[in-house]
Design a protein around this motif. Structure first.
Motif, PDB file in Angstrom:
ATOM      1  N   GLU A 169       0.807  -1.222   0.000  1.00  0.00           N
ATOM      2  CA  GLU A 169       0.000   0.000   0.000  1.00  0.00           C
ATOM      3  C   GLU A 169       0.842   1.275   0.000  1.00  0.00           C
ATOM      4  N   GLY A 170       2.120   1.163   0.372  1.00  0.00           N
ATOM      5  CA  GLY A 170       2.938   2.356   0.509  1.00  0.00           C
ATOM      6  C   GLY A 170       2.520   3.168   1.723  1.00  0.00           C
ATOM      7  N   GLU A 171       2.795   4.466   1.674  1.00  0.00           N
ATOM      8  CA  GLU A 171       2.424   5.376   2.756  1.00  0.00           C
ATOM      9  C   GLU A 171       1.332   6.321   2.277  1.00  0.00           C
ATOM     10  N   LEU A 172       0.618   6.886   3.227  1.00  0.00           N
ATOM     11  CA  LEU A 172      -0.401   7.885   2.925  1.00  0.00           C
ATOM     12  C   LEU A 172       0.000   9.179   3.600  1.00  0.00           C
ATOM     13  N   ALA A 173       0.106  10.250   2.827  1.00  0.00           N
ATOM     14  CA  ALA A 173       0.486  11.555   3.368  1.00  0.00           C
ATOM     15  C   ALA A 173      -0.722  12.480   3.340  1.00  0.00           C
ATOM     16  N   LEU A 174      -1.097  12.984   4.513  1.00  0.00           N
ATOM     17  CA  LEU A 174      -2.206  13.930   4.625  1.00  0.00           C
ATOM     18  C   LEU A 174      -1.631  15.314   4.888  1.00  0.00           C
ATOM     19  N   VAL A 175      -2.018  16.275   4.071  1.00  0.00           N
ATOM     20  CA  VAL A 175      -1.456  17.624   4.124  1.00  0.00           C
ATOM     21  C   VAL A 175      -2.466  18.575   4.753  1.00  0.00           C
ATOM     22  N   TYR A 176      -1.978  19.334   5.739  1.00  0.00           N
ATOM     23  CA  TYR A 176      -2.788  20.346   6.413  1.00  0.00           C
ATOM     24  C   TYR A 176      -2.167  21.708   6.162  1.00  0.00           C
ATOM     25  N   VAL A 216      -7.872   9.941   8.475  1.00  0.00           N
ATOM     26  CA  VAL A 216      -8.124  11.346   8.799  1.00  0.00           C
ATOM     27  C   VAL A 216      -8.242  11.519  10.302  1.00  0.00           C
ATOM     28  N   GLU A 217      -8.927  10.594  10.968  1.00  0.00           N
ATOM     29  CA  GLU A 217      -9.087  10.693  12.421  1.00  0.00           C
ATOM     30  C   GLU A 217      -7.736  10.657  13.120  1.00  0.00           C
ATOM     31  N   LEU A 218      -6.846   9.736  12.689  1.00  0.00           N
ATOM     32  CA  LEU A 218      -5.535   9.661  13.311  1.00  0.00           C
ATOM     33  C   LEU A 218      -4.730  10.922  13.032  1.00  0.00           C
ATOM     34  N   ALA A 219      -4.771  11.412  11.799  1.00  0.00           N
ATOM     35  CA  ALA A 219      -4.031  12.627  11.466  1.00  0.00           C
ATOM     36  C   ALA A 219      -4.479  13.800  12.340  1.00  0.00           C
ATOM     37  N   GLU A 220      -5.786  13.889  12.573  1.00  0.00           N
ATOM     38  CA  GLU A 220      -6.297  14.944  13.451  1.00  0.00           C
ATOM     39  C   GLU A 220      -5.763  14.771  14.879  1.00  0.00           C
ATOM     40  N   ASP A 221      -5.739  13.526  15.355  1.00  0.00           N
ATOM     41  CA  ASP A 221      -5.208  13.260  16.691  1.00  0.00           C
ATOM     42  C   ASP A 221      -3.726  13.639  16.769  1.00  0.00           C
ATOM     43  N   VAL A 222      -2.986  13.331  15.705  1.00  0.00           N
ATOM     44  CA  VAL A 222      -1.552  13.643  15.671  1.00  0.00           C
ATOM     45  C   VAL A 222      -1.331  15.145  15.797  1.00  0.00           C
ATOM     46  N   LEU A 223      -2.070  15.928  15.013  1.00  0.00           N
ATOM     47  CA  LEU A 223      -1.894  17.376  15.052  1.00  0.00           C
ATOM     48  C   LEU A 223      -2.308  17.957  16.402  1.00  0.00           C
ATOM     49  N   ASP A 243       2.379  11.513   7.799  1.00  0.00           N
ATOM     50  CA  ASP A 243       2.660  10.305   7.027  1.00  0.00           C
ATOM     51  C   ASP A 243       2.215   9.071   7.807  1.00  0.00           C
ATOM     52  N   LEU A 244       1.304   8.307   7.227  1.00  0.00           N
ATOM     53  CA  LEU A 244       0.723   7.149   7.891  1.00  0.00           C
ATOM     54  C   LEU A 244       0.998   5.863   7.128  1.00  0.00           C
ATOM     55  N   VAL A 245       1.025   4.756   7.857  1.00  0.00           N
ATOM     56  CA  VAL A 245       1.087   3.417   7.270  1.00  0.00           C
ATOM     57  C   VAL A 245       0.069   2.551   8.003  1.00  0.00           C
ATOM     58  N   ARG A 246      -0.223   1.401   7.427  1.00  0.00           N
ATOM     59  CA  ARG A 246      -1.119   0.440   8.076  1.00  0.00           C
ATOM     60  C   ARG A 246      -0.305  -0.555   8.885  1.00  0.00           C
ATOM     61  N   GLY A 247      -0.722  -0.768  10.125  1.00  0.00           N
ATOM     62  CA  GLY A 247      -0.070  -1.763  10.962  1.00  0.00           C
ATOM     63  C   GLY A 247      -0.533  -3.163  10.607  1.00  0.00           C
ATOM     64  N   LEU A 255       3.875   7.300  10.931  1.00  0.00           N
ATOM     65  CA  LEU A 255       5.261   7.013  10.608  1.00  0.00           C
ATOM     66  C   LEU A 255       6.130   8.243  10.850  1.00  0.00           C
ATOM     67  N   GLU A 256       5.696   9.396  10.339  1.00  0.00           N
ATOM     68  CA  GLU A 256       6.397  10.655  10.588  1.00  0.00           C
ATOM     69  C   GLU A 256       5.412  11.815  10.519  1.00  0.00           C
ATOM     70  N   LEU A 257       5.728  12.864  11.264  1.00  0.00           N
ATOM     71  CA  LEU A 257       4.999  14.127  11.192  1.00  0.00           C
ATOM     72  C   LEU A 257       5.975  15.166  10.663  1.00  0.00           C
ATOM     73  N   GLU A 258       5.712  15.686   9.478  1.00  0.00           N
ATOM     74  CA  GLU A 258       6.643  16.600   8.812  1.00  0.00           C
ATOM     75  C   GLU A 258       6.150  18.040   8.971  1.00  0.00           C
ATOM     76  N   LEU A 259       6.897  18.823   9.770  1.00  0.00           N
ATOM     77  CA  LEU A 259       6.522  20.212  10.031  1.00  0.00           C
ATOM     78  C   LEU A 259       7.609  21.196   9.605  1.00  0.00           C
ATOM     79  N   THR A 260       8.638  20.715   8.922  1.00  0.00           N
ATOM     80  CA  THR A 260       9.783  21.587   8.643  1.00  0.00           C
ATOM     81  C   THR A 260       9.938  21.932   7.172  1.00  0.00           C
TER      82      THR A 260
END
Length: 286
Positions: A169-176, A216-223, A243-247, A255-260
């Motif tokens: 599946e690769g990774e899924l990147a959600l952009v805010y 989306v729910e996890l990304a919101e929790d991460v932020l 950046d999310l992956v499936r366990g 997997l990572e939170l990119e803020l830079t």
């Protein structure tokens, strides 16, 4: 009223990798005079209304110098305090401790021995960009040489179990943008990929994606958790990429939170995303 916006890069990629091409006219359409400038060129950034980190991908080997530069820039986005926290991947352990669903992460600082997990795993430097320095190992394999090489560079090593879903599946990147979801894109597996001609990042296979509700729910929790740790509002982040992956159980993991300085996938989404980015820049200056 005309404002100045500087997109910050590095000398190897003075105008980035092309992903931000649509951002320049979008900013111009909202009244900005836009230019690119490498962060270490000696340019005086202090007079700019907005100094936006976009392709500063040479910082891992010069992090202290880079952070000092960030702290000298008055109108930096994202802010220097965010950059300092986010450019060391030990933040993943902080998010894990805060209850966020993160890929299990252990830190091995210089002078400490590494223990190989019983499943396939990845070793990466705590300070790095573009998957450089990351290596994948078989279950129980001896990764001590790779860990020692990272320690010799003054790096803390991160050890994480490899998530096999990346192969399919690769990774899924959600952009805010400005704290609000904008778009998402999919990234193929990069470990073992070839390096770009600049030598600063690994080539990626990218495609537009529609994120499922649990992602989306996890990304919101991460932020929410990250901004809580940083003591800021989500709206104070010009951009964020989650950046999310499936366990193994099928549930999403951070997997990572990119803020830079992440690529934001403007080439993989609708043209209006660049305008949303430009509007978010204005929001930061309001």
């Amino acid at each position: 009223m005309s404002r100045t916006a500087i997109l910050v890069s590095c000398k190897e990629l003075p105008e980035g990798d092309g992903d931000d091409a649509a951002v320049v006219p979008a900013l111009a359409s909202l009244g900005f005079s836009v230019s690119w400038e490498p962060w270490d060129s000696g340019f005086d950034f202090s007079a700019a209304d907005a100094v936006i980190l976009r392709a500063t991908w040479d910082y891992p080997s010069r992090r202290s110098e880079f952070l000092s530069w960030c702290e000298s820039v008055p109108s930096l986005f994202n802010p220097a305090a965010v950059v300092r926290w986010n450019t060391d991947k030990s933040y993943l352990v902080e998010l894990l401790d805060a209850g966020v669903a993160v890929v299990p992460t252990s830190l091995v600082p210089p002078g400490s021995p590494a223990t190989s997990p019983s499943s396939e795993f990845v070793v990466k430097p705590s300070v790095g960009a573009g998957s450089r320095g990351a290596a994948r190992f078989a279950a129980g394999a001896d990764a001590s040489a790779h860990v020692a090489a990272l320690h010799a560079e003054g790096q803390t090593a991160l050890i994480q179990p490899y998530q096999s879903s990346v192969d399919t599946e690769g990774e899924l990147a959600l952009v805010y943008l400005g704290g609000t979801f904008s778009h998402a894109f999919a990234k193929g597996a990069m470990l073992g990929s070839t390096t770009d001609s600049s030598g600063l990042y690994l080539a990626e296979q990218l495609a537009k994606a529609d994120p499922p509700a649990d992602a989306v729910e996890l990304a919101e929790d991460v932020l929410d958790a990250a901004t809580g740790l940083l003591g800021i509002l989500r709206a104070e982040l010009l951009y964020a990429r989650v950046d999310l992956v499936r366990g193994a159980d099928g549930k999403p993991l951070l997997l990572e939170l990119e803020l830079t300085e992440p690529s934001l996938g403007f080439r993989q989404t609708d043209p209006s995303a660049a305008l949303r980015f430009a509007s978010a820049v204005r929001q930061q200056l309001a």
